[in-house]
Design a protein around this motif. Sequence first.
Motif, PDB file in Angstrom:
ATOM      1  N   VAL C  54       0.699  -1.153  -0.125  1.00 47.29           N
ATOM      2  CA  VAL C  54      -0.076  -0.037  -0.025  1.00 47.29           C
ATOM      3  C   VAL C  54       0.987   1.422  -0.042  1.00 47.29           C
ATOM      4  O   VAL C  54       0.497   2.353  -0.353  1.00 47.29           O
ATOM      5  N   GLU C  66      -2.921   5.753  -5.500  1.00 46.41           N
ATOM      6  CA  GLU C  66      -3.109   4.946  -4.432  1.00 46.41           C
ATOM      7  C   GLU C  66      -4.790   4.400  -4.789  1.00 46.41           C
ATOM      8  O   GLU C  66      -5.557   5.271  -4.537  1.00 46.41           O
ATOM      9  N   ALA C  68      -7.967   1.590  -4.037  1.00 40.40           N
ATOM     10  CA  ALA C  68      -8.874   0.764  -3.157  1.00 40.40           C
ATOM     11  C   ALA C  68      -8.466  -0.595  -3.244  1.00 40.40           C
ATOM     12  O   ALA C  68      -8.076  -1.064  -4.335  1.00 40.40           O
ATOM     13  N   HIS C  69      -8.809  -1.398  -2.219  1.00 35.44           N
ATOM     14  CA  HIS C  69      -8.660  -2.813  -2.427  1.00 35.44           C
ATOM     15  C   HIS C  69      -9.091  -3.505  -3.603  1.00 35.44           C
ATOM     16  O   HIS C  69     -10.475  -3.405  -3.751  1.00 35.44           O
ATOM     17  N   ARG C  71      -9.202  -2.286  -6.710  1.00 33.35           N
ATOM     18  CA  ARG C  71      -9.530  -1.565  -7.774  1.00 33.35           C
ATOM     19  C   ARG C  71      -8.449  -0.979  -8.677  1.00 33.35           C
ATOM     20  O   ARG C  71      -8.890  -0.389  -9.743  1.00 33.35           O
ATOM     21  N   ALA C  74      -9.254  -0.803 -12.306  1.00 29.92           N
ATOM     22  CA  ALA C  74     -10.068   0.142 -13.019  1.00 29.92           C
ATOM     23  C   ALA C  74      -9.475   1.399 -13.012  1.00 29.92           C
ATOM     24  O   ALA C  74      -9.925   2.312 -13.866  1.00 29.92           O
ATOM     25  N   MET C  75      -8.604   1.798 -11.924  1.00 34.27           N
ATOM     26  CA  MET C  75      -8.109   3.174 -11.990  1.00 34.27           C
ATOM     27  C   MET C  75      -7.067   3.356 -13.100  1.00 34.27           C
ATOM     28  O   MET C  75      -6.864   4.441 -13.758  1.00 34.27           O
ATOM     29  N   GLY C 103     -13.084  -9.231 -10.280  1.00 30.13           N
ATOM     30  CA  GLY C 103     -13.997  -8.579 -11.375  1.00 30.13           C
ATOM     31  C   GLY C 103     -12.941  -7.474 -12.119  1.00 30.13           C
ATOM     32  O   GLY C 103     -12.889  -7.548 -13.414  1.00 30.13           O
ATOM     33  N   GLU C 104     -12.375  -6.524 -11.481  1.00 32.91           N
ATOM     34  CA  GLU C 104     -11.553  -5.533 -12.136  1.00 32.91           C
ATOM     35  C   GLU C 104     -10.566  -6.136 -12.921  1.00 32.91           C
ATOM     36  O   GLU C 104     -10.231  -5.656 -14.219  1.00 32.91           O
TER      37      GLU C 104
END
Lengths: 355, 179, 247
Positions: C54, C66, C68-69, C71, C74-75, C103-104
């Motif tokens: 992290v 940075e 999220a868990h 994701r 997607a970013m 999923g991402e």
Amino acid sequence: MAKVLMKGNEAIAEAAIRSGCLNYFAYPITPQSEVAEYLVRRMPEVGGVFLQGESEVAVSYMIFGASAAGARVFTTSSSPGISLMSEGISYMAGAQCPAVIVNIMRGGPGLGGILPSQADYFQATKSMGHGDFRLLVLAPASVQEAVEMMMDAFPLAEKYRNPVMILGDGLIGQMMEPVEFPEGLKKEPLNNDAWATSGMDTRKSNQRNLVKSLFLDPEALNNNNLTLKAKYDKMKQEEVRFEDYNTDAPYKVLIVSYGTMSRVCRTAIDTMKSQGVEVGMVRPQSLFPFPEDRVREAADVPHCSVVASIEMSMGQMVEDIERSVQGKKPVKWFGKCGGDVPTPEEVVDFVHTLL
Amino acid sequence: MQNEVQFAGFGGQGIMLIGKILAHAAMEEGYEVSWVPSYGPEMRGGTAYCTVVISDQPIGSPVIKNPRHLVAMNRPSLEKFSPAVQAGGTLFINGSLIPVGSGRDDVDELNVPVVEIAKELGNVKTANIIALAAFVARSGIVSMDALKASVKEEFSQKPKLIPLNMKAIEAGIEAAKKR
Amino acid sequence: MGKTFARPEAMSQQVTHYCPGCTHGVIHRLVAEVIDELGIRGRTVGIAPVGCAVLAYNYFTFDFQEAAHGRAPAMATGIKRVRPDLMVFTYQGDGDLASIGMGEIIHAANRGEKFTTIFVNNAVYGMTGGQMAPTTMPGQRTTTSPFGRNTDDVGMPIKVAELLAALQTPGYIVRQAVLKPKHIVKAKKAIKQAFQYQLEGKCYSLVEIVSTCPTNWGLTPVEAIKWAEQNMLPYYKLGEYKTPEDE
């Protein structure tokens, strides 16, 4: 430019483009899928980005990533989808990233229904996600106003480096009304300024940029929250928007209502006026910040005996009105949120129970 | 002055489209307009309806309990919505699918077998335009010129269909006269 | 004579927070070396995950976001779509990528997003204190599988490289390790190839790296390497699973 007849959802899509936002990520959900269906054709014409994500959760991070990289970006969804996006919206607020999020509300809780509702008032104005943050929330009452608010939303999001929400009910998205757009297409350059992760080559200094919402040091986290709070306080000073209706008359009842519901109330007020009953209305156009001062002033006149919150939700706005009125007048509620928009006749009947 | 028209029928009868064409015509004549659809699952084969509000003032409630006029394209729509029509309004009935009347004597009822007329024109899909033209001719809610311009605009991407739809408008006007 | 071994420019001076014997430091260095060698530091954006890495952004000297868990893909999609000229990579662990972010990662890979993922697989949740991951080995004890992973109850460990290689969209999917020097050389080669494909705008690329977690495995660093060789490598076989040249 000449007026065109457009569905609210399509007008919202075009308004984003006209305000120089050429980046859209979204996931389909009724009653706002027309935005995506419009933009999938329109974005290529203007060299923009369109992507249908795999979920609203993913979409919230696609817009986070794009915003953090310095792009003007927006998404649209409806109530259950907004709940899924709340995770990414919290991260964006924490990391101070601007974006515009449109919620064309449907009824809830859960899967609820697909018809118009204002059931996400609390969520939008008070509890969009975990942590201490707020959204600037604008609530249009017509397709034209949705367009104007969209065009304001991007500069506001950038001014505050905070997500801005356009909160419309299903009718705002589904209705067709004449709209006028400003001429031409505004090109917004990508943001390469002090904070965006645009790549070090895009800036003169050798400083690297970091976009994050993680502050393990308690003092640093507290400072970040104080920075956010200062922004929300500034919003309360500078971004309050409202409109009055029939408040020069000696009204006995003051209605507070927003969005499509406020238009139903307008017709009800006209009807009652023709019957010799004066009713005034304050229509909040910004829900956060709420027009507290105006609601208090309008309630605190001698001829006003009662304030009515009329909404397509179960009294969610009552708390903000009570807070504004400060106990000076009683606050009553009328509303429905199953998808049937209350009619002017129902509003008239309700107001008569207050007289 | 405000006028409201409710258009109702089965999904697939082109209900939403004729509402939109009327709203567009009224906008071009300088009126304020709102086109309010029913949407969602009921559109897929079930009852579809939309309301068009036309006014010389900014429109308040887009939700209308008692519209001034009704264009009913199927029997369930007539039965469901005709009692709410304001006295003195125009009530259009698609005679091809509706073997009954509204039973009201305080409205101007107009019954036109639009499907048969459309078949005579060679394209059953023009039934909705015939209905719209007949309704407009009878109610005078917008000018015929504005209606024709709006239909041309609607079909501007498929110009081949314009002459057919102009014929449909003429047939609608003619049918409105006959009664 | 010049220096033969120096800190890569892409790597910061900061001492890492990683535990003794952790392999994140090695993998960070490989990424930094590749970025230096390709001369892309000024146009690279990294995305840190949630998990032990992290704080990865503290150890690099270029732009970072940075996530999220789970994701991060997607970013990365958002960044790469609005700025295709940037070189974007996600750095993710096995809890982040193979559990909450499944999923991402699948959809980013399937869309053929032109970014790179460095996927560190050490068969356990590290930062949260050694809980079972989707990649935890059968019988492996963790704080949430104290009697050993029961595959009748929670299924077999997920083979991410194989899973993603099964997608029909072209991509570069490879698994390497950092257990021995020869592994490290191959891992670096794979990372460089992944970035190279991104530079060419060719395809999505993922380098899975079999790694260790001495602290949460309750082993010394040397024992941990042996355990990974004996238990993980037979299951998580090294090699290229997919290249964009594949049919």
